[in-house]
Design a protein around this motif. Sequence first.
Motif, PDB file in Angstrom:
ATOM      1  N   GLU A   1       0.925  -1.190   0.101  1.00 42.37           N
ATOM      2  CA  GLU A   1       0.015  -0.125  -0.105  1.00 42.37           C
ATOM      3  C   GLU A   1       0.741   1.374  -0.076  1.00 42.37           C
ATOM      4  N   ARG A   2       0.276   2.330  -0.416  1.00 40.66           N
ATOM      5  CA  ARG A   2       1.019   3.689  -0.324  1.00 40.66           C
ATOM      6  C   ARG A   2       0.781   4.286   0.969  1.00 40.66           C
ATOM      7  N   ASN A   3       1.615   5.013   1.259  1.00 40.55           N
ATOM      8  CA  ASN A   3       1.492   6.142   2.323  1.00 40.55           C
ATOM      9  C   ASN A   3       2.640   7.363   2.292  1.00 40.55           C
ATOM     10  N   PRO A   4       2.705   8.160   3.163  1.00 38.21           N
ATOM     11  CA  PRO A   4       3.567   9.305   2.842  1.00 38.21           C
ATOM     12  C   PRO A   4       4.925   8.943   2.661  1.00 38.21           C
ATOM     13  N   ARG A   5       5.235   7.595   3.228  1.00 36.98           N
ATOM     14  CA  ARG A   5       6.697   7.387   3.072  1.00 36.98           C
ATOM     15  C   ARG A   5       7.011   6.471   1.973  1.00 36.98           C
ATOM     16  N   GLY A   6       6.052   6.141   1.067  1.00 38.62           N
ATOM     17  CA  GLY A   6       6.284   5.724  -0.104  1.00 38.62           C
ATOM     18  C   GLY A   6       5.491   4.345  -0.313  1.00 38.62           C
ATOM     19  N   VAL A   7       5.850   3.210  -0.887  1.00 40.78           N
ATOM     20  CA  VAL A   7       5.154   2.044  -0.876  1.00 40.78           C
ATOM     21  C   VAL A   7       5.562   0.902   0.248  1.00 40.78           C
ATOM     22  N   VAL A   8       4.620   0.635   0.822  1.00 40.43           N
ATOM     23  CA  VAL A   8       5.186  -0.264   2.012  1.00 40.43           C
ATOM     24  C   VAL A   8       4.325  -1.507   2.322  1.00 40.43           C
ATOM     25  N   PRO A   9       4.704  -2.567   2.868  1.00 40.63           N
ATOM     26  CA  PRO A   9       3.881  -3.911   2.995  1.00 40.63           C
ATOM     27  C   PRO A   9       2.508  -3.596   3.935  1.00 40.63           C
ATOM     28  N   THR A  10       1.454  -4.064   3.386  1.00 38.48           N
ATOM     29  CA  THR A  10       0.370  -4.205   4.348  1.00 38.48           C
ATOM     30  C   THR A  10       0.701  -5.354   5.394  1.00 38.48           C
ATOM     31  N   ALA A  11      -0.325  -5.329   6.325  1.00 35.37           N
ATOM     32  CA  ALA A  11      -0.221  -6.133   7.447  1.00 35.37           C
ATOM     33  C   ALA A  11      -0.105  -7.717   7.048  1.00 35.37           C
ATOM     34  N   GLU A  12      -0.828  -8.132   5.876  1.00 37.54           N
ATOM     35  CA  GLU A  12      -0.419  -9.410   5.380  1.00 37.54           C
ATOM     36  C   GLU A  12       0.900  -9.384   4.707  1.00 37.54           C
ATOM     37  N   GLY A  13       1.357  -8.313   4.118  1.00 34.26           N
ATOM     38  CA  GLY A  13       2.578  -8.041   3.407  1.00 34.26           C
ATOM     39  C   GLY A  13       3.782  -8.430   4.434  1.00 34.26           C
ATOM     40  N   GLU A  14       3.773  -7.680   5.451  1.00 40.52           N
ATOM     41  CA  GLU A  14       4.630  -7.932   6.723  1.00 40.52           C
ATOM     42  C   GLU A  14       4.856  -9.420   6.871  1.00 40.52           C
ATOM     43  N   VAL A  15       3.780 -10.078   6.967  1.00 38.77           N
ATOM     44  CA  VAL A  15       3.927 -11.593   7.545  1.00 38.77           C
ATOM     45  C   VAL A  15       4.902 -12.143   6.139  1.00 38.77           C
ATOM     46  N   LEU A  16       4.230 -11.932   5.102  1.00 38.25           N
ATOM     47  CA  LEU A  16       5.078 -12.760   4.017  1.00 38.25           C
ATOM     48  C   LEU A  16       6.404 -12.242   3.961  1.00 38.25           C
ATOM     49  N   LEU A  17       6.657 -10.937   4.115  1.00 38.15           N
ATOM     50  CA  LEU A  17       8.048 -10.350   3.869  1.00 38.15           C
ATOM     51  C   LEU A  17       9.128 -11.025   4.932  1.00 38.15           C
TER      52      LEU A  17
END
Length: 296
Positions: free
Chosen positions: A49-65
């Motif tokens: 997802e996008r936020n002011p810091r750029g493209v970051v993992p979602t909660a699900e993305g953090e788990v997979l990351l």
Amino acid sequence: MKIQQLRALVAIASSGSINAAAKVLHVTQPAVTKAMQELEADFGVRLLERNPRGVVPTAEGEVLLRRAQTVVRELERAQEEMAQIKGAREGTLVIGITPIAGTAGMTEAFIAFRRHWPLVNVEFRELGFNQLNEQLRNRTLDLAFGAFSKPPTIDAGSVSELVAFETTFVTRAGSAYADARTLEALQSAEWIHTDVTDAYLAYVEAMYRGADLAPPQRITRCTSFALFYALTFNTDAVCNWTRHSLESTAQGRTLIALNLPVEPPPLHLYLLSPPAAQLTRPAEYFVHCITQTTRP
């Protein structure tokens, strides 16, 4: 799920953008976008997802990351080891250290390591324990060395003691407390420490109560090691220091060991590592070097 898709996820998370990830991976931006779309389709969830810091993992993305980092780094290690078996002496070695651990034979071990592995890309990361533990777990560190008063518990791998160091209370040369001989004389001093837990605070309070004295009112936690060193060398603060560092480092020689009736407990240097079967050949050799340099 393909390895290039996991590489894309790791690269985006570390760089903060798809364009930067494409440059790191030496592919086109559409290729990275497609890889992430396919990965999200496989799992049926949004991973970025996008936020002011750029493209970051979602909660699900953090788990997979977290899993992806381990998979990608292990594959890199496998490629490096196969190249080493074929005769190449290149690769990457990432070592985490706590600040005081950096003074405990690390320089001598690195010099010995370099003679045997001159082309390996080595990275030292100065980290707190929680960061060491996390990066060992996700395998972004090959090894870690920490100086602690008691054995730490890590999530994966092993902990082994290398050497113990005597410690003492110190202040800077010229400090108003340099001639202190009693705990009472240090009640008004600024006591500083880097312990993220309350163990040091409890230790100092118990030490003073054991001497029938009220504890110092100023016991300051400082988890920024750069600031901790600045405060140690530029104020009249009192803190713990290893006698080894007092004698063997330029910084240590600017401090005064206080002649008190009590001494703090020894500090132990621990090797924190993944299971032995997962150590790369350069990591194994660095363990050999540090073991030799810290042997009594």
